[in-house]
Design an enzyme around this catalytic site. Structure first.
Site, PDB file in Angstrom:
ATOM      1  CE1 TYR A 120      56.316  53.951  60.789  1.00 29.59           C
ATOM      2  CE2 TYR A 120      54.461  52.080  61.640  1.00 29.59           C
ATOM      3  CZ  TYR A 120      55.345  53.793  61.782  1.00 29.59           C
ATOM      4  OH  TYR A 120      54.249  54.615  62.644  1.00 29.59           O
TER       5      TYR A 120
ATOM      6  CE  LYS B  60      68.768  62.890  55.834  1.00 31.30           C
ATOM      7  NZ  LYS B  60      69.490  64.618  56.222  1.00 31.30           N
TER       8      LYS B  60
ATOM      9  CG  ASP C 149      66.687  66.620  56.121  1.00 30.86           C
ATOM     10  OD1 ASP C 149      66.475  66.619  55.122  1.00 30.86           O
ATOM     11  OD2 ASP C 149      68.166  66.999  56.407  1.00 30.86           O
TER      12      ASP C 149
ATOM     13  CG  ASP D 112      53.937  58.009  61.671  1.00 28.37           C
ATOM     14  OD1 ASP D 112      53.007  57.772  61.706  1.00 28.37           O
ATOM     15  OD2 ASP D 112      54.758  57.852  62.604  1.00 28.37           O
TER      16      ASP D 112
ATOM     17  CG  ASP E 206      51.193  63.334  63.960  1.00 24.45           C
ATOM     18  OD1 ASP E 206      49.955  62.110  63.107  1.00 24.45           O
ATOM     19  OD2 ASP E 206      51.313  62.869  64.564  1.00 24.45           O
TER      20      ASP E 206
HETATM   21  C1  IPM Z   1      49.526  56.410  62.003  1.00 29.37           C
HETATM   22  C2  IPM Z   1      49.701  55.820  63.395  1.00 29.37           C
HETATM   23  C3  IPM Z   1      50.717  55.106  63.838  1.00 29.37           C
HETATM   24  C4  IPM Z   1      51.657  54.252  62.553  1.00 29.37           C
HETATM   25  C5  IPM Z   1      50.782  54.250  65.160  1.00 29.37           C
HETATM   26  C6  IPM Z   1      49.145  53.938  66.004  1.00 29.37           C
HETATM   27  C7  IPM Z   1      51.235  52.391  64.664  1.00 29.37           C
HETATM   28  O1  IPM Z   1      50.796  56.982  63.958  1.00 29.37           O
HETATM   29  O2  IPM Z   1      48.224  55.862  61.925  1.00 29.37           O
HETATM   30  O3  IPM Z   1      50.593  57.566  61.233  1.00 29.37           O
HETATM   31  O4  IPM Z   1      52.591  55.218  63.500  1.00 29.37           O
HETATM   32  O5  IPM Z   1      51.446  54.112  61.461  1.00 29.37           O
HETATM   33 MG    MG Z   2      51.041  58.623  62.749  1.00 29.02          MG
END
Ligand code: IPM
Ligand code: MG
Length: 351
Positions: A142, A189, A221, A245, A249
């Site tokens: 990032y 990884k 993975d 990240d 999710d």
């Molecule tokens: C998160 C989001 C952010 C990230 C985006 C919006 C930049 O997906 O907080 O997980 O990738 O960190």
């Molecule tokens: Mg995210």
């Protein structure tokens, strides 16, 4: 206690969900005799539109001088579909994380008894899941060097990690594991990436300081597969920015809705609390978004100030609202869908 909290509503559904969290916090303040002073500040697309910058200096000053930051969401489709946009709302979020030194992102995953059947995963696999993904937040790909070459036909992003960045994150992971089930999993990884090999080397060297913690090392993975199959095998996971990240999710599926998962981002000074979901622009202004992830983020805030009863009161009222079906449309199923604001009012009234 007196708390000065910076309020960054941001974009999309941000303002709506933040409003509900404020109602809940104010109700907690009354019940437990605290004083909360809120200071609103601009961030995200709305800040770009107003002052040309997604994380203005003035906003940073307000955040840096507060006891905590409560954050809604950032992002707007008008920027997503324009790869040539010079400034993007997300840059504000990254700048904020970096300038506030928020190097550790704490993302818990747990289930709600009344919602187990909302998850697409089988009950016996997920019931009782209680894990934390500790994502490194101010380094890695990032923030690494990036750019274009060959007249724009080649693009690169680099994953760079320094030992101290891994150490400070891992230290939090070990400490968290000590307070929980004493299991730590380093996800990387290392079979391919040099940065991941530095992660392993660094964490391995720290093991001796925490002899009670059982440490495992797994490739990202494989974890992507195992996490949703056997979530109860995990307790604390530490991982790099991008891997975290993606995995967080994925982990939100276990709880049944992304609208439920809170997070905190901590560093050396002020911490930030935010839902893990995004700005959900399709729902903006419709009063239909689920405010619970933001409300539960506020519970994490109280917890970090050792206000445990306050945090528990929030979790309890959230559980009651779920059990009684006072929920937004994402969770309503065949039952009545409540408005975002109705859920907030109900929570505040029941505190
Ligand atoms: C998160 C989001 C952010 C990230 C985006 C919006 C930049 O997906 O907080 O997980 O990738 O960190
Ligand atoms: Mg995210």
């Amino acid at each position: 206690m007196k708390l000065n909290i910076a309020l960054l509503a941001g974009d999309g559904i941000g303002p709506e969900v933040i409003d509900q969290a404020v109602k809940v916090c104010d109700a907690i303040a009354v019940k437990f005799n605290h004083e909360i002073n809120w200071t609103s500040a601009l961030t995200g697309a709305v800040a770009i539109d107003t002052v040309g910058e997604p994380y203005p200096d003035e906003t940073h000053e307000i955040c840096a001088n507060s006891d905590a930051v409560l954050f809604g969401a950032i992002g707007h489709p008008k920027f997503d579909n324009d790869p040539s946009a010079k400034v993007r709302p997300e840059q504000g979020l990254l700048k904020m994380r970096q300038k506030l030194g928020l190097f550790a992102n704490v993302r818990p995953t747990f289930t709600f008894p009344s919602l187990i059947d909302k998850s697409p995963l089988k009950r016996d696999r997920i019931e009782g899941t209680d894990l934390i993904i500790l994502r490194e937040l101010t380094g890695g790909v990032y923030f690494g060097e990036r750019g274009r070459k060959d007249e724009g036909d080649t693009a690169f992003d680099t994953m760079t990690y320094q030992r101290f960045e891994i150490q400070r994150l891992a230290k939090k992971g070990f400490e968290m594991a000590m307070k929980r089930s004493k299991k730590l999993c380093c996800v990387d990884k290392a079979n391919v990436l040099e940065a991941s090999r530095l992660w392993r080397e660094t964490v391995q060297a720290m093991e001796k300081d925490y002899p009670e913690v059982e440490v495992s090392y797994e490739f990202v993975d494989a974890v992507a597969m195992r996490l949703i199959q056997w979530p109860k095998d995990y307790d604390v996971i530490i991982t790099a920015n991008l891997f975290g990240d993606i995995l967080t999710d994925e982990a939100s599926v276990i709880s049944g809705s992304m609208g439920l998962m809170p997070s905190s981002s901590v560093g050396s000074k002020v911490s930030l609390y935010e839902p893990i979901h995004g700005s959900y622009p399709q729902a903006a202004g419709k009063d239909i978004a689920n405010p619970l992830a933001t409300v539960l983020s506020a519970a994490m805030l109280f917890e970090d100030f050792d206000l445990t009863a306050e945090a528990q009161a929030i979790r309890d009222v959230v559980n009651t609202s779920l059990a009684e079906g006072v929920v937004t449309e994402d969770l309503a199923g065949d039952g009545k869908a409540h408005k975002t604001s109705e859920v907030g009012d109900w929570l505040a009234a029941n505190i």
